[in-house]
Design a protein around this motif. Structure first.
Motif, PDB file in Angstrom:
ATOM      1  N   GLU A  91     -11.005   2.848   0.502  1.00  0.00           N
ATOM      2  CA  GLU A  91     -10.899   3.063   1.700  1.00  0.00           C
ATOM      3  C   GLU A  91     -11.874   2.089   2.446  1.00  0.00           C
ATOM      4  O   GLU A  91     -13.026   1.441   2.228  1.00  0.00           O
ATOM      5  N   LEU A  92     -11.440   2.115   4.032  1.00  0.00           N
ATOM      6  CA  LEU A  92     -12.337   1.271   4.866  1.00  0.00           C
ATOM      7  C   LEU A  92     -13.323   2.228   5.319  1.00  0.00           C
ATOM      8  O   LEU A  92     -12.952   3.401   5.899  1.00  0.00           O
ATOM      9  N   VAL A  93     -14.598   1.499   5.402  1.00  0.00           N
ATOM     10  CA  VAL A  93     -15.718   2.343   5.955  1.00  0.00           C
ATOM     11  C   VAL A  93     -16.209   1.842   7.124  1.00  0.00           C
ATOM     12  O   VAL A  93     -16.580   0.342   7.106  1.00  0.00           O
ATOM     13  N   LYS A  94     -17.009   2.510   8.047  1.00  0.00           N
ATOM     14  CA  LYS A  94     -17.757   1.802   9.218  1.00  0.00           C
ATOM     15  C   LYS A  94     -18.866   2.592   9.322  1.00  0.00           C
ATOM     16  O   LYS A  94     -19.068   3.626   9.471  1.00  0.00           O
ATOM     17  N   ASN A  95     -19.756   1.835   9.300  1.00  0.00           N
ATOM     18  CA  ASN A  95     -21.405   2.109   9.363  1.00  0.00           C
ATOM     19  C   ASN A  95     -21.460   3.454   8.268  1.00  0.00           C
ATOM     20  O   ASN A  95     -22.172   4.580   8.994  1.00  0.00           O
ATOM     21  N   GLY A  96     -20.855   3.352   7.155  1.00  0.00           N
ATOM     22  CA  GLY A  96     -21.283   4.431   6.250  1.00  0.00           C
ATOM     23  C   GLY A  96     -20.193   5.802   6.270  1.00  0.00           C
ATOM     24  O   GLY A  96     -20.090   6.453   5.271  1.00  0.00           O
ATOM     25  N   GLU A  97     -19.319   5.653   7.285  1.00  0.00           N
ATOM     26  CA  GLU A  97     -18.142   6.639   7.339  1.00  0.00           C
ATOM     27  C   GLU A  97     -16.814   6.420   7.161  1.00  0.00           C
ATOM     28  O   GLU A  97     -16.480   5.318   7.701  1.00  0.00           O
ATOM     29  N   LYS A  98     -16.106   7.006   6.194  1.00  0.00           N
ATOM     30  CA  LYS A  98     -14.593   6.603   6.088  1.00  0.00           C
ATOM     31  C   LYS A  98     -13.933   6.792   7.155  1.00  0.00           C
ATOM     32  O   LYS A  98     -14.045   7.525   8.008  1.00  0.00           O
ATOM     33  N   VAL A  99     -13.220   5.720   7.533  1.00  0.00           N
ATOM     34  CA  VAL A  99     -12.418   5.640   8.577  1.00  0.00           C
ATOM     35  C   VAL A  99     -10.807   5.879   7.982  1.00  0.00           C
ATOM     36  O   VAL A  99     -10.257   6.809   8.388  1.00  0.00           O
ATOM     37  N   PHE A 100     -10.406   4.986   7.275  1.00  0.00           N
ATOM     38  CA  PHE A 100      -8.798   5.019   6.716  1.00  0.00           C
ATOM     39  C   PHE A 100      -8.933   4.733   5.024  1.00  0.00           C
ATOM     40  O   PHE A 100      -9.853   4.060   4.680  1.00  0.00           O
ATOM     41  N   MET A 101      -7.950   5.487   4.492  1.00  0.00           N
ATOM     42  CA  MET A 101      -7.807   5.065   3.019  1.00  0.00           C
ATOM     43  C   MET A 101      -6.751   4.837   2.711  1.00  0.00           C
ATOM     44  O   MET A 101      -5.465   5.030   3.327  1.00  0.00           O
ATOM     45  N   SER A 102      -6.353   4.264   1.508  1.00  0.00           N
ATOM     46  CA  SER A 102      -5.180   3.921   0.685  1.00  0.00           C
ATOM     47  C   SER A 102      -5.208   4.398  -0.518  1.00  0.00           C
ATOM     48  O   SER A 102      -6.028   4.094  -1.225  1.00  0.00           O
ATOM     49  N   TRP A 103      -4.235   4.946  -1.140  1.00  0.00           N
ATOM     50  CA  TRP A 103      -4.172   5.922  -2.339  1.00  0.00           C
ATOM     51  C   TRP A 103      -2.857   5.653  -3.173  1.00  0.00           C
ATOM     52  O   TRP A 103      -1.900   5.906  -2.410  1.00  0.00           O
ATOM     53  N   THR A 104      -2.782   5.353  -4.337  1.00  0.00           N
ATOM     54  CA  THR A 104      -1.410   5.553  -5.177  1.00  0.00           C
ATOM     55  C   THR A 104      -1.679   5.528  -6.717  1.00  0.00           C
ATOM     56  O   THR A 104      -2.933   5.400  -7.010  1.00  0.00           O
ATOM     57  N   SER A 105      -0.645   6.486  -7.409  1.00  0.00           N
ATOM     58  CA  SER A 105      -1.220   6.552  -8.713  1.00  0.00           C
ATOM     59  C   SER A 105       0.393   6.828  -9.339  1.00  0.00           C
ATOM     60  O   SER A 105       1.168   7.653  -8.853  1.00  0.00           O
ATOM     61  N   GLN A 106       0.581   6.248 -10.418  1.00  0.00           N
ATOM     62  CA  GLN A 106       1.747   6.264 -11.120  1.00  0.00           C
ATOM     63  C   GLN A 106       1.397   5.856 -12.802  1.00  0.00           C
ATOM     64  O   GLN A 106       0.661   5.197 -12.938  1.00  0.00           O
ATOM     65  N   PRO A 107       2.129   6.298 -13.727  1.00  0.00           N
ATOM     66  CA  PRO A 107       1.680   6.090 -15.121  1.00  0.00           C
ATOM     67  C   PRO A 107       2.017   4.652 -15.581  1.00  0.00           C
ATOM     68  O   PRO A 107       1.620   4.399 -16.380  1.00  0.00           O
ATOM     69  N   ALA A 108       3.052   3.996 -14.885  1.00  0.00           N
ATOM     70  CA  ALA A 108       3.462   3.011 -15.498  1.00  0.00           C
ATOM     71  C   ALA A 108       3.864   2.039 -14.282  1.00  0.00           C
ATOM     72  O   ALA A 108       4.282   2.421 -13.098  1.00  0.00           O
ATOM     73  N   GLY A 109       3.743   0.646 -14.478  1.00  0.00           N
ATOM     74  CA  GLY A 109       4.417  -0.282 -13.488  1.00  0.00           C
ATOM     75  C   GLY A 109       3.358  -0.824 -12.455  1.00  0.00           C
ATOM     76  O   GLY A 109       2.085  -0.279 -12.374  1.00  0.00           O
ATOM     77  N   GLY A 110       3.662  -1.778 -11.712  1.00  0.00           N
ATOM     78  CA  GLY A 110       2.732  -2.212 -10.754  1.00  0.00           C
ATOM     79  C   GLY A 110       2.904  -1.169  -9.460  1.00  0.00           C
ATOM     80  O   GLY A 110       3.718  -0.452  -9.239  1.00  0.00           O
ATOM     81  N   GLN A 111       1.781  -1.071  -8.690  1.00  0.00           N
ATOM     82  CA  GLN A 111       1.768  -0.354  -7.479  1.00  0.00           C
ATOM     83  C   GLN A 111       0.696  -0.890  -6.426  1.00  0.00           C
ATOM     84  O   GLN A 111      -0.074  -1.502  -6.757  1.00  0.00           O
ATOM     85  N   LYS A 112       1.049  -0.722  -5.203  1.00  0.00           N
ATOM     86  CA  LYS A 112       0.323  -1.358  -4.242  1.00  0.00           C
ATOM     87  C   LYS A 112       0.294  -0.191  -3.137  1.00  0.00           C
ATOM     88  O   LYS A 112       1.221   0.401  -2.717  1.00  0.00           O
TER      89      LYS A 112
END
Length: 155
Positions: A91-112
């Motif tokens: 997550e991108l944080v400004k002055n200690g507060e979460k602004v935007f985040m990015s999340w992915t999950s899969q059991p195999a292979g590359g992920q972005k």
């Protein structure tokens, strides 16, 4: 006295002109390859391979970007991971507060996962990337995991 004042004003304008040129771009690992995490707590990501740091507002030792001038800044981040039981997230944080985040999950292979945001920052505001607990992020010499920012305009 007028001459001194004009000289000081010129120096201020020069400094202001320099501050208008701000951009950085960095990838996670300075060299080699490997995973960061998982950890049982969130951590600040320190992007060590700095490609551009015009204005020196990004600190490669702490991972913190500190705004030297009031303005609108644009940030983007891309995080890469290999499939596992652990998500790839940050997550991108400004002055200690979460602004935007990015999340992915899969059991195999590359992920972005990617995200970006434009923020109005005051002088001294701090922006950084934080990896979630139990996440795992990968980087190598191809620089898959990156964090970049630049000043769009002063205010």
């Amino acid at each position: 006295a007028v001459k001194v004042k004009a000289k000081n004003q010129l120096e201020d304008l020069k400094r202001e002109g320099e501050v208008k040129h701000l951009a950085f771009s960095a990838s996670l690992l300075a060299s080699g390859q490997g995973h960061t995490g998982p950890f049982n707590t969130e951590i600040t990501l320190i992007f060590k391979h700095v490609v551009t740091n015009i204005g020196n507002a990004y600190n490669r030792e702490t991972g913190l970007f500190t705004a030297p001038v009031r303005g609108v800044y644009h940030f983007e981040f891309h995080i890469f991971g290999h499939g596992s039981n652990n998500p790839t997230s940050a997550e991108l944080v400004k002055n200690g507060e979460k602004v935007f985040m990015s999340w992915t999950s899969q059991p195999a292979g590359g992920q972005k996962a990617s995200n970006g945001v434009s923020l109005l920052l005051e002088i001294g505001d701090v922006v950084f990337m934080r990896m979630w607990a139990n996440s795992r992020i990968y980087d190598n010499q191809s620089h898959h995991t990156t964090f970049s920012g630049h000043l769009l305009f002063t205010m």
